[in-house]
Design a protein around this motif. Sequence first.
Motif, mmCIF file in Angstrom:
data_model
loop_
_atom_site.group_PDB
_atom_site.id
_atom_site.type_symbol
_atom_site.label_atom_id
_atom_site.label_comp_id
_atom_site.label_asym_id
_atom_site.label_seq_id
_atom_site.Cartn_x
_atom_site.Cartn_y
_atom_site.Cartn_z
ATOM 1 N N TYR A 493 0.932 -1.045 0.019
ATOM 2 C CA TYR A 493 -0.050 -0.020 -0.011
ATOM 3 C C TYR A 493 0.803 1.366 0.075
ATOM 4 O O TYR A 493 0.582 2.351 -0.687
ATOM 5 N N VAL A 494 1.957 1.419 0.709
ATOM 6 C CA VAL A 494 3.079 2.321 0.987
ATOM 7 C C VAL A 494 3.342 2.650 -0.361
ATOM 8 O O VAL A 494 3.567 3.655 -1.209
ATOM 9 N N GLU A 495 3.823 1.312 -1.302
ATOM 10 C CA GLU A 495 4.345 1.673 -2.812
ATOM 11 C C GLU A 495 3.419 1.802 -3.710
ATOM 12 O O GLU A 495 3.699 2.740 -4.533
ATOM 13 N N GLU A 496 2.323 1.708 -3.333
ATOM 14 C CA GLU A 496 1.105 2.196 -4.266
ATOM 15 C C GLU A 496 0.905 3.665 -4.069
ATOM 16 O O GLU A 496 0.682 4.160 -5.205
ATOM 17 N N LEU A 497 0.962 4.266 -3.048
ATOM 18 C CA LEU A 497 0.808 5.747 -2.757
ATOM 19 C C LEU A 497 1.990 6.456 -3.524
ATOM 20 O O LEU A 497 1.779 7.450 -3.855
ATOM 21 N N GLN A 498 3.186 5.787 -3.087
ATOM 22 C CA GLN A 498 4.392 6.555 -3.609
ATOM 23 C C GLN A 498 4.252 6.535 -5.255
ATOM 24 O O GLN A 498 4.726 7.368 -5.870
ATOM 25 N N ASN A 499 3.821 5.554 -5.890
ATOM 26 C CA ASN A 499 3.497 5.214 -7.367
ATOM 27 C C ASN A 499 2.568 6.288 -7.749
ATOM 28 O O ASN A 499 2.865 6.900 -9.051
ATOM 29 N N ASP A 500 1.772 6.631 -6.954
ATOM 30 C CA ASP A 500 0.777 7.760 -7.249
ATOM 31 C C ASP A 500 1.369 9.283 -7.371
ATOM 32 O O ASP A 500 0.546 10.033 -7.465
ATOM 33 N N GLY A 501 2.461 9.268 -6.797
ATOM 34 C CA GLY A 501 3.093 10.724 -6.470
ATOM 35 C C GLY A 501 3.200 11.309 -5.297
ATOM 36 O O GLY A 501 3.406 12.393 -5.157
ATOM 37 N N GLN A 502 2.584 10.622 -4.264
ATOM 38 C CA GLN A 502 2.536 11.163 -2.852
ATOM 39 C C GLN A 502 3.723 10.795 -2.041
ATOM 40 O O GLN A 502 4.368 9.695 -2.263
#
Length: 616
Positions: A493-502
């Motif tokens: 989930y952390v990686e998913e948010l990072q990939n979204d630019g957060q």
Amino acid sequence: MQKLILGNKNKIMAVQAVLIIGAFIAHYGFGNEIVAQWSFLIAGIMGIAPILLQAISALQVKVVSIDVLVSIAAIGALFIQNFEESAIVTFLFLFGAWLEEKTLNYTRTSIKELTEMAPEKALVQQEDGSFEEEDVDFVDEGAIILVRTGAKVPVDGTVLTGEGHLNEASITGESVPVSKDEGDEVFAGTILDNGTIQIRADKVGEDTTFGRIIELVEEAQDSKSEAERFIDSFSKWYTPAVLVIGFLTWLLTRNVELAITVLVLGCPGALVIGVPVSNVAGIGNGARNGVLLKGSEVIQDFAKVDTIIFDKTGTLTVGNPEVAEEKFYTNNTETYMSYLAAVESESDHPLAKAVLSHLALIDLPEVDETDVVKGGGILAQVEGRTVAVGNLFLMENQGYAISEEVLLDTQAFEKRGNSIVMTAVDGEIISIMGIRDQIRPGVKEQLEKMKQLGVKNLIVASGDNQGTVDLVARELGLTEARGHMLPEDKSEYVEELQNDGQIVAFVGDGVNDAPSLALADIGIAMGSGTDVAMETSDVVLVNSDFEHLNHSLSLTKATSNNMIQNIVIAIGVVIALVAMLFFTDWMNMSLGMLVHEGSILVVILNAMRLLGHNLK
């Protein structure tokens, strides 16, 4: 000779000051030009010596430093017989270095105070039972140590006997004394305000909480941020570029003095010192307030965070289940609650501990038989009566009558995020208790402050059931709630948010949080958590206080802004000086160097404001 000269820079600067003052007195007071010129010449040569040696040392490692610019400028001034300029420029440069050292040392005061708090001696129990003072470095784990009123606790340990109040400001940043009794943990570096205690050494030396704090702070000072690395790289190219510009100025104008002045005015002193001093001051403020920022790069990344993910248990909540609500279906509660406490005392389940803590009964009846029903609870015989303690499944499994009132109350308790403990005596349900982990006091207000500090998304991710996680999210006003999450789910989930630019920060305290803490842009560990969580994180909140989380966020933003301010000041001064050199007729080497040293002092004083930073 080199060691002698460099070791006496401050004395050379002092003699220079006397010679320069004497030269001005001779020139303006007595009109004695010969004495004035000789005084300026000697002062100039003395000042050039340490600066030139530093320049040569830098060139030997292929670095064109500021010392190279000043050396060429000062020697050039002597060459064109401008002895006054040479003397004043070198004096101001040495004075600026001295002033920089003094003020930088002041910014490190918080960290120095921290290391000075480290205990040096311990009263250790000997084989004959007496206590003798030993060096703390030689204390072994398991040793019995005596701590008297006013003394520092030398190790991390557990209180064996005695009681007292400890000042834990060196660890938590909080000066309010904390009561300690038998079985309580104590930390190295804390001070026993009153009382006398004996403790067992659990962690010694660098392994203590205090030792790790000092180590982390020292490592943080040595690390460099992206801005600092940029400044270092920029300086390597900037200084040679100034030399080239100075040479081109001479080539085009054939004016040696103008070319030398360009070298002096182009010194990037404030630019080189501005960013590091901001970082040191910010890290020092954090250390003094129970916040460990592991390096200057952490400061810049933390200042940009727009999403924070929280683990639930032990982070948003206290981590210890407590009885939140209860209901009785009988009048004889005192006797029946003693039965409940007696049965629960046979169990080491967290819910049992919560019930025992809530009831706080001492004289309990004897339990004759116990039978554990897997996934349900416990059946026992107490004073000849059958007592069942467990969940709804246990009661149904035993065929007990469950009234509509009990069923509705149970459903209502569960909707409010409770785990249910039901008690039945001889087949009759006499009480239900709702047990849940309690929200940390003041967390909701602190989360609101986070939003005010620019954090857009506040998310809870927990392995607990979705209903409980949703309840916590609603109560705290969080953006999103994720339940039933395993450690790998949190990391994904952390990686998913990072990939979204957060830009993601993760706040946790357990071993299961370590992967997410390491993967997040900023990992924030609660100080009450595990060693693994603290080691893999970027920020440690020593006393697990959410107010300190907001302080650290506010501090990193202030520090990041302070760096930018110092860079603007430094570059702005150089541009202004060069512009005045070419477009006015009153700018000279001495005045330019004076302004330069003034700009160094300005950026240091600007950074020192961070030492007093507090979250408003």
